[in-house]
Design an enzyme around this catalytic site. Structure first.
Site, mmCIF file in Angstrom:
data_model
loop_
_atom_site.group_PDB
_atom_site.id
_atom_site.type_symbol
_atom_site.label_atom_id
_atom_site.label_comp_id
_atom_site.label_asym_id
_atom_site.label_seq_id
_atom_site.Cartn_x
_atom_site.Cartn_y
_atom_site.Cartn_z
ATOM 1 N N HIS A 234 -15.598 -29.466 -11.530
ATOM 2 C CA HIS A 234 -14.879 -28.530 -12.558
ATOM 3 C C HIS A 234 -15.411 -27.156 -12.496
ATOM 4 O O HIS A 234 -14.893 -26.257 -13.205
ATOM 5 C CB HIS A 234 -14.807 -29.009 -14.088
ATOM 6 C CG HIS A 234 -16.220 -29.332 -14.628
ATOM 7 N ND1 HIS A 234 -16.558 -29.636 -16.073
ATOM 8 C CD2 HIS A 234 -17.561 -28.861 -14.093
ATOM 9 C CE1 HIS A 234 -17.696 -29.477 -16.176
ATOM 10 N NE2 HIS A 234 -18.418 -29.145 -15.216
ATOM 11 N N PHE B 100 -24.181 -28.144 -1.068
ATOM 12 C CA PHE B 100 -23.268 -29.056 -0.622
ATOM 13 C C PHE B 100 -21.889 -28.496 -0.219
ATOM 14 O O PHE B 100 -20.865 -29.076 0.410
ATOM 15 C CB PHE B 100 -22.821 -30.038 -1.997
ATOM 16 C CG PHE B 100 -22.623 -29.286 -3.126
ATOM 17 C CD1 PHE B 100 -21.648 -28.247 -3.268
ATOM 18 C CD2 PHE B 100 -23.256 -29.618 -4.235
ATOM 19 C CE1 PHE B 100 -21.518 -27.575 -4.409
ATOM 20 C CE2 PHE B 100 -22.992 -29.250 -5.642
ATOM 21 C CZ PHE B 100 -21.930 -28.283 -5.768
ATOM 22 N N GLY C 252 -30.504 -28.983 -0.086
ATOM 23 C CA GLY C 252 -29.299 -28.537 0.316
ATOM 24 C C GLY C 252 -28.441 -27.860 -0.304
ATOM 25 O O GLY C 252 -28.521 -27.982 -1.584
ATOM 26 N N ASP D 283 -29.617 -31.859 -4.078
ATOM 27 C CA ASP D 283 -29.475 -30.328 -4.859
ATOM 28 C C ASP D 283 -30.359 -29.687 -4.156
ATOM 29 O O ASP D 283 -31.030 -29.748 -3.345
ATOM 30 C CB ASP D 283 -29.761 -30.727 -6.506
ATOM 31 C CG ASP D 283 -28.873 -29.861 -7.140
ATOM 32 O OD1 ASP D 283 -28.779 -28.760 -6.805
ATOM 33 O OD2 ASP D 283 -28.208 -30.726 -8.246
#
Length: 352
Positions: free
Chosen positions: A262, A245, A243, A218
Site C-alpha cells: 500500500h 526490496f 537490503g 529490511d
C-alpha cells in the site's frame, strides 16, 4: 422563481426540504470539527495522562500535577475524550480510564500510545491539510510540504524515523498473532518477512510454527531495532538480511509482505512483486498482508488509510481486482484471500 428550499409553510415553519438541509448542514459542520478529537487524543498520549490514571480515578487538578500540565485545559481535553468513551467523568469531577481507553497507557501489552503519536504526527497531519493538492495536481501532498518524498524525509531525520518505526510496531502488534494464525503455512521451510520492520509478525509466525525458519529482511537501521533477539522460543531459527526490496529479495518457501504494497504505486509494486516471484522456491507462495477495500458504502478503516497513502505516499489501498491485476503483471496469480479478525486480509499469490 423561488426554490422549494426558500419557501416556508403558511405558519412560517420550515418546510420538509428546509429541515432536511438544516440537518445536512449540522451534520457537515459537526464532521468538519472532527479533526479536534485526534488532536486531543494526541495531547493525551504526549502528556502521559493514561499512565497517570492507571492507579484509579483522579481529578483534572491531580492529573495536571502528575503530568506537568495546566489543570483547566487538561480538563477540557478529557471532557472531549469522555464523549468517545476513552475516559469517563463521575459526578465528583474525577476521571477514570475506561476499558476502551486502556491501550493509551504505555505499560500495557498492545499499547497504542506510540501508534497514536505516529498517526497524528506532523508528517501525516500537515499533508492532510493539503489534500486538495492531490486532487488538483494528481500527486502526493507530502513533497509539497516537506520538500522531498516520504521515505527520503525519514532517512534524513532520525527522530521522526524513530516515531514512525516504533509507531508502526505498536500499530502492528495487536494484529500479529491473529494474522499469523490466519496464514496457512507449511510444516517446514523458510519464511521471509520482506520489509518486516522490527520483526513482530515473524516472531509470532515462528512461535506458532516450530518447524519453520525465518529471515527478517529490511534496511540496516531498521533491523537494528529487531525484537527477535533474546526470545528463547525461536532461538537458532532466524536470521536477518539487509537490503532494498526494490533490488532483490531473499529466497524462501513463503514470502510475507505486511503493510508494504500500500506504500507504493502500481509500477513500483510490480517491480517488488517480480523480485518476490523470482525469490520463491518451487511450490512457494507469496502472502500479501494488507487491507482489501470493500466495494460498498460501509465504513472501513482501509478507506481512511487510503487517503493517508494519497496525501503522503505514492501508494494506495487496493480492491481484490486491483491485487489480481498487480499479480498478473508480475507473473503471479491471485489464488485466494483469507480474512482475519483485523482490518488486514491474507492475499495469497502463486507463480503462474
Amino acid at each position: 422563481m423561488p426554490n422549494d428550499e426558500d419557501r416556508t409553510t403558511e405558519d412560517g415553519a420550515p418546510t420538509a426540504a428546509q429541515e432536511s438541509l438544516r440537518r445536512s448542514a449540522a451534520f457537515l459542520i459537526d464532521e468538519a470539527l472532527g479533526f479536534v478529537f485526534p488532536a486531543a487524543l494526541r495531547a493525551a498520549a504526549e502528556t502521559g495522562v493514561a499512565d497517570a490514571l492507571a492507579d484509579g480515578p483522579a481529578t483534572a487538578a491531580e492529573l495536571a500535577a502528575a503530568t506537568g500540565t495546566d489543570a483547566r485545559n487538561l480538563y477540557r481535553v478529557l471532557r472531549l475524550l469522555a464523549t468517545r468513551d476513552v475516559v469517563a467523568e463521575d459526578e465528583h469531577g474525577r476521571f477514570t480510564l475506561t476499558e476502551t481507553g486502556q491501550a493509551l497507557r504505555s505499560d500495557v501489552p498492545y499499547s497504542a500510545r506510540s501508534a497514536v503519536r505516529m498517526l497524528t504526527d506532523r508528517t501525516f497531519w500537515l499533508p492532510a491539510e493539503r489534500m486538495v493538492h492531490c486532487l488538483t495536481e494528481g500527486t502526493t501532498a507530502f513533497d509539497a510540504v516537506f520538500g522531498k518524498p516520504f521515505f527520503d524525509h525519514f532517512a534524513g531525520d532520525a527522530e521522526t524515523a524513530a516515531v514512525f518505526h516504533v509507531g508502526m510496531a505498536a500499530m502492528s502488534d495487536p494484529e500479529n498473532a491473529a494474522i499469523a494464525a490466519a496464514c496457512e503455512l507449511p510444516d517446514s521451510g523458510t519464511v521471509v518477512d520482506v520489509g518486516g520492520g522490527h520483526g513482530g509478525l515473524l516472531l509470532e509466525v515462528l512461535r506458532r510454527n516450530p518447524g519453520l525458519e525465518g529471515v527478517l529482511y529490511d534496511r540496516a537501521h531498521v533491523l537494528a531495532g529487531n525484537r527477535l533477539d533474546g526470545d528463547k522460543e525461536i532461538t537458532g531459527r532466524w536470521t536477518t538480511a539487509e537490503g532494498d526490496f526494490f533490488s532483490a529479495v531473499p529466497t524462501g518457501d513463503v514470502l510475507l509482505l505486511k503493510r508494504i504494497t500500500h506504500d507504493w504505486d502500481d509500477d513500483e509494486c510490480v517491480t517488488l512483486l517480480g523480485h518476490c516471484r523470482r525469490a520463491l522456491r518451487p511450490g512457494g507462495r507469496l502472502l500479501v498482508l494488507d487491507a482489501v477495500v470493500p466495494r460498498d458504502n460501509a465504513p472501513h478503516q482501509a478507506k481512511s488509510l487510503d487517503l493517508m497513502m494519497m496525501i503522503s505516499l505514492t501508494g494506495r489501498e487496493r480492491t481484490e481486482a486491483d491485487f489480481a491485476e498487480l499479480f498478473d503483471r508480475a507473473g503471479l496469480r491471485l489464488s485466494r484471500i483469507l480474512s482475519t479478525p483485523t482490518v488486514l486480509s491474507v492475499v495469497e499469490a502463486v507463480p503462474v
